[in-house]
Design a protein around this motif. Structure first.
Motif, PDB file in Angstrom:
ATOM      1  N   GLU A  21      -5.485 -37.537  22.979  1.00  0.00           N
ATOM      2  CA  GLU A  21      -6.684 -38.019  22.286  1.00  0.00           C
ATOM      3  C   GLU A  21      -7.375 -36.905  21.501  1.00  0.00           C
ATOM      4  O   GLU A  21      -8.106 -37.164  20.557  1.00  0.00           O
ATOM      5  CB  GLU A  21      -7.683 -38.616  23.287  1.00  0.00           C
ATOM      6  CG  GLU A  21      -7.133 -39.754  24.109  1.00  0.00           C
ATOM      7  CD  GLU A  21      -7.461 -41.108  23.550  1.00  0.00           C
ATOM      8  OE1 GLU A  21      -8.416 -41.219  22.770  1.00  0.00           O
ATOM      9  OE2 GLU A  21      -6.744 -42.055  23.911  1.00  0.00           O
ATOM     10  N   GLN A 178      -5.851 -50.069  18.231  1.00  0.00           N
ATOM     11  CA  GLN A 178      -7.288 -50.030  18.490  1.00  0.00           C
ATOM     12  C   GLN A 178      -7.742 -48.603  18.795  1.00  0.00           C
ATOM     13  O   GLN A 178      -8.778 -48.162  18.312  1.00  0.00           O
ATOM     14  CB  GLN A 178      -7.648 -50.974  19.646  1.00  0.00           C
ATOM     15  CG  GLN A 178      -9.144 -51.121  19.848  1.00  0.00           C
ATOM     16  CD  GLN A 178      -9.849 -51.652  18.608  1.00  0.00           C
ATOM     17  OE1 GLN A 178      -9.417 -52.608  17.985  1.00  0.00           O
ATOM     18  NE2 GLN A 178     -10.934 -51.000  18.226  1.00  0.00           N
ATOM     19  N   ARG A 179      -6.943 -47.866  19.561  1.00  0.00           N
ATOM     20  CA  ARG A 179      -7.271 -46.466  19.855  1.00  0.00           C
ATOM     21  C   ARG A 179      -7.298 -45.638  18.572  1.00  0.00           C
ATOM     22  O   ARG A 179      -8.152 -44.761  18.404  1.00  0.00           O
ATOM     23  CB  ARG A 179      -6.264 -45.887  20.843  1.00  0.00           C
ATOM     24  CG  ARG A 179      -6.496 -46.366  22.260  1.00  0.00           C
ATOM     25  CD  ARG A 179      -5.415 -45.972  23.232  1.00  0.00           C
ATOM     26  NE  ARG A 179      -5.150 -44.551  23.277  1.00  0.00           N
ATOM     27  CZ  ARG A 179      -4.049 -44.050  23.817  1.00  0.00           C
ATOM     28  NH1 ARG A 179      -3.142 -44.833  24.345  1.00  0.00           N
ATOM     29  NH2 ARG A 179      -3.858 -42.742  23.833  1.00  0.00           N
ATOM     30  N   GLU A 182     -10.474 -46.380  16.721  1.00  0.00           N
ATOM     31  CA  GLU A 182     -11.600 -45.719  17.390  1.00  0.00           C
ATOM     32  C   GLU A 182     -11.620 -44.224  17.073  1.00  0.00           C
ATOM     33  O   GLU A 182     -12.687 -43.626  16.963  1.00  0.00           O
ATOM     34  CB  GLU A 182     -11.526 -45.958  18.904  1.00  0.00           C
ATOM     35  CG  GLU A 182     -11.839 -47.400  19.267  1.00  0.00           C
ATOM     36  CD  GLU A 182     -11.472 -47.753  20.700  1.00  0.00           C
ATOM     37  OE1 GLU A 182     -11.060 -46.856  21.479  1.00  0.00           O
ATOM     38  OE2 GLU A 182     -11.589 -48.945  21.040  1.00  0.00           O
ATOM     39  N   LYS A 185     -13.479 -43.538  13.921  1.00  0.00           N
ATOM     40  CA  LYS A 185     -14.920 -43.510  14.133  1.00  0.00           C
ATOM     41  C   LYS A 185     -15.374 -42.190  14.741  1.00  0.00           C
ATOM     42  O   LYS A 185     -16.399 -41.620  14.356  1.00  0.00           O
ATOM     43  CB  LYS A 185     -15.353 -44.673  15.033  1.00  0.00           C
ATOM     44  CG  LYS A 185     -15.247 -46.017  14.379  1.00  0.00           C
ATOM     45  CD  LYS A 185     -15.654 -47.112  15.344  1.00  0.00           C
ATOM     46  CE  LYS A 185     -15.389 -48.467  14.740  1.00  0.00           C
ATOM     47  NZ  LYS A 185     -15.666 -49.553  15.701  1.00  0.00           N
ATOM     48  N   GLU A 191     -16.954 -47.252   9.678  1.00  0.00           N
ATOM     49  CA  GLU A 191     -17.511 -48.098  10.768  1.00  0.00           C
ATOM     50  C   GLU A 191     -16.686 -49.341  10.937  1.00  0.00           C
ATOM     51  O   GLU A 191     -16.104 -49.859  10.072  1.00  0.00           O
ATOM     52  CB  GLU A 191     -18.953 -48.477  10.443  1.00  0.00           C
ATOM     53  CG  GLU A 191     -19.891 -47.295  10.523  1.00  0.00           C
ATOM     54  CD  GLU A 191     -19.971 -46.659  11.884  1.00  0.00           C
ATOM     55  OE1 GLU A 191     -20.060 -47.349  12.901  1.00  0.00           O
ATOM     56  OE2 GLU A 191     -19.918 -45.424  11.941  1.00  0.00           O
TER      57      GLU A 191
END
Length: 191
Positions: A21, A178-179, A182, A185, A191
């Motif tokens: 990450e 989805q990760r 994110e 962001k 956004e």
């Protein structure tokens, strides 16, 4: 060593592979020794398989060892193995190995070559028979763009990947995208 035995070793290695990450979701291995042992087994198998000239097995071996070298951080060896896998393969197998090659190029900090490879894959996936791999092409292109801090273009690729993955209904692929969204962001992107 037989291909089935090598596949079992790959499965055992999966518990050590993770997406970092803190490094743009690059794949890493938490057990370098286990990874090296699997690589050695694959190198032996490639040597044996060259003597047999079994193309399907060579494609699998080169593609997999290239992927393992990439995860280990040996981009040059990864690129060499994956280039051989691409040269030997065709159809969906060639597309999979081109995506892997694009990733290896990205790990080697050759982002523009990686993007060119991902764009070639996207063009190939436009052909109906290869369309089931299009989401992977967009996902990996998006990750490359993310590393280049091209947030808008990365977001667009991830959105395309997400649309395709939602249609597939594969939760693990949806979660992966989805990760990535994110992460945009987190890095001050859209956004």
């Amino acid at each position: 060593m037989k291909i089935d035995d090598l596949k079992k070793k790959l499965v055992s290695l999966q518990s050590f592979i993770y997406f970092d990450e803190n490094n743009f979701l690059r794949e890493k291995c938490s057990n370098e020794d286990a990874l090296q042992r699997v690589i050695i087994n694959f190198e032996r198998a490639i040597f044996e398989c060259k003597n047999w000239s079994k193309t399907e097995e060579l494609i699998f071996l080169y593609g997999t060892i290239g992927n393992l070298y990439r995860i280990k951080g040996e981009a040059k060896s990864a690129i060499e193995a994956l280039t051989k896998a691409v040269e030997l393969s065709e159809g969906n197998k060639q597309i999979v190995n081109l995506i892997r090659l694009g990733e290896a190029l990205k790990y080697a900090e050759q982002h523009q070559q990686a993007l060119s490879t991902f764009n070639a894959v996207i063009d190939q996936c436009a052909i109906e028979e290869h369309s089931q791999l299009l989401d992977f092409a967009f996902q990996h292109k998006g990750k490359c763009l993310l590393e280049l801090e091209e947030m808008s273009a990365a977001n667009e690729c991830f959105r395309k990947a997400m649309d395709l993955r939602v249609r597939k209904g594969d939760e693990s692929l949806i979660n992966s995208t989805q990760r990535a969204l994110e992460l945009i962001k987190l890095h001050g992107g859209l956004e």
